[in-house]
Write a protein that holds these residues in place. Structure first.
Motif, PDB file in Angstrom:
ATOM      1  N   THR A  40     -16.888  -6.781  -6.323  1.00 46.96           N
ATOM      2  CA  THR A  40     -16.629  -7.657  -7.610  1.00 46.96           C
ATOM      3  C   THR A  40     -15.188  -8.476  -7.461  1.00 46.96           C
ATOM      4  O   THR A  40     -14.265  -7.759  -7.059  1.00 46.96           O
ATOM      5  N   HIS A  42     -12.500 -10.007  -9.542  1.00 47.57           N
ATOM      6  CA  HIS A  42     -11.934  -9.747 -11.149  1.00 47.57           C
ATOM      7  C   HIS A  42     -10.734 -10.761 -11.149  1.00 47.57           C
ATOM      8  O   HIS A  42      -9.808 -10.500 -10.804  1.00 47.57           O
ATOM      9  N   HIS A 142      -4.434  -5.344 -14.488  1.00 48.18           N
ATOM     10  CA  HIS A 142      -5.730  -6.005 -14.797  1.00 48.18           C
ATOM     11  C   HIS A 142      -7.041  -5.006 -13.838  1.00 48.18           C
ATOM     12  O   HIS A 142      -8.019  -4.786 -14.618  1.00 48.18           O
ATOM     13  N   ALA A 146      -9.860  -2.360 -15.453  1.00 41.39           N
ATOM     14  CA  ALA A 146     -11.232  -2.741 -15.322  1.00 41.39           C
ATOM     15  C   ALA A 146     -12.136  -1.415 -14.503  1.00 41.39           C
ATOM     16  O   ALA A 146     -13.283  -1.434 -14.335  1.00 41.39           O
ATOM     17  N   THR A 149     -15.441   0.319 -15.487  1.00 41.51           N
ATOM     18  CA  THR A 149     -16.428  -0.713 -15.429  1.00 41.51           C
ATOM     19  C   THR A 149     -17.008  -0.828 -13.799  1.00 41.51           C
ATOM     20  O   THR A 149     -18.095  -1.384 -13.864  1.00 41.51           O
TER      21      THR A 149
END
Length: 375
Positions: A40, A42, A142, A146, A149
């Protein structure tokens, strides 16, 4: 690709703090996907920088985070013996900006990834690579926000800052601010008609420096060197010409706090002194630059025991430099520092890491994987 080849590719990206990092993040992401990891990317609020999170192993399990940052400090010093963004080998040493701080650790984690993928892991290992750590850990908050998730609650985080492969349980917290004093300009022949911002700042800094010296009287935490909190004025800027009354002056100040002391609380007396200048007709500004909490992992923690087993060494109690570990711990994730290289080589010309240090780090990561594998 072996660890040296990977490090050479990472060094070749001039991912200087505060600049776009899409190129290095894209390369790392592609490498991780080819190794079988879920990736992921981000994006951060800046719009041109991003964190990267990759998982190998069953994503529904609780595992460990291997944390590092993709950015490096600038490499403009004249003393470099070769191009800082081209890896150079000399004997057992590999030279390049970020070799130690901390692309060496990233290279080890990436080099271990194919072997981890083949281990049939019962619990996952996550790679959490951040941006702009060198600007006060601006990117990783940040990513941490996250995490719910991205994975189930991690069992712990290993932050791979250079520690000579000896785990570290603690570091000081830090906060940095910019003080701004705005006066009134004019011709230097009539100082009575102006408000000299540099003079006001000079008096303020004298008071602040005296306050900083008072911190040497404690409280103390003897795991650290020095064993007390500290304050430094690092940058001063102001003025245009010697015959113009300067109407603006700024000063950047940092504090480093021992455990149990909030870095921000150490700055409150500084703020009060700055605000007092308004009574003299000056305008003032207080601009927060960066802040991160200290790290204090208990000696009897399971994560400390795990690292003892992986490295064969008892963890150090503390170091004086700061890392992202305190932010992970603040988020409720047990954290510890352990990575290849020596912090004394960082942020200087001819930064290097030793091949043996890379091998030891890759072995540690693979041993972590083996401890989480079936059979």
């Amino acid at each position: 690709m072996n660890v040296i080849d990977i490090l050479a590719r990472l060094i070749a990206f001039p991912s200087v703090v505060g600049t776009p990092n899409g190129a290095i993040a894209d390369w790392i992401g592609d490498y991780c996907r080819e190794a079988g990891a879920e990736v992921t990317v981000h994006p951060g609020p800046e719009g041109d920088r991003c964190n990267l999170f990759a998982t190998i192993g069953p994503p529904e399990g609780r595992g460990y985070i291997l944390s590092g940052h993709m950015d490096v400090v600038p490499a403009g010093e004249r003393e470099w013996s070769s191009d800082p963004f081209v890896l150079r080998a000399a004997g057992d040493r590999l030279y390049g900006r970020g070799a130690t701080d901390m692309k060496g650790f990233l290279a080890c984690a990436l080099a271990a990834l194919p072997k981890l993928a083949a281990m049939n892991l019962r619990q996952p290992i996550h790679l959490a690579f951040s941006y702009d750590e060198e600007a006060g850990s601006r990117g990783v908050p940040h990513l941490i926000a996250a995490l719910p998730t991205l994975c189930n609650a991690p069992l712990g985080a290993i932050i791979g800052e250079p520690s000579r492969m000896q785990a570290v349980r603690g570091h000081k917290g830090k906060a940095a601010v910019r003080l701004e004093v705005i006066g009134r300009s004019g011709h230097s022949s009539r100082p009575d008609l102006g408000l000299n911002a540099i003079h006001a700042m000079a008096n303020l800094i004298t008071e602040v420096a005296e306050y900083g010296r008072s911190l040497t009287s404690g409280p103390f935490h003897h795991d650290f060197a020095p064993p007390y909190s500290s304050l430094q004025v690092g940058v001063i800027s102001g003025g245009q010409s010697v015959n113009i009354i300067p109407d603006r002056c700024t000063a950047d100040i940092e504090v480093r706090a021992v455990p149990g002391i909030s870095p921000s609380s150490l700055l409150e007396p500084v703020k009060a002194r700055l605000m007092a200048l308004r009574d003299q007709g000056f305008e003032v500004g207080w601009h927060e630059l960066s802040a991160y909490p200290g790290l204090a992992l208990p000696e009897d923690s399971g994560l400390a025991a795990l690292l003892t087993g992986l490295t064969g060494q008892e963890p150090l109690a503390a170091v004086s430099y700061g890392t992202e570990a305190g932010l992970y711990q603040q988020a409720g994730i047990d954290s510890i520092i352990c990575g290849p290289g020596d912090i004394a080589r960082a942020h200087r010309p001819d930064e290097y890491i030793e091949i043996g240090e890379l091998a030891a780090c890759q072995t540690m990561i693979e041993k972590l994987g083996a401890s989480l594998a079936e059979g």
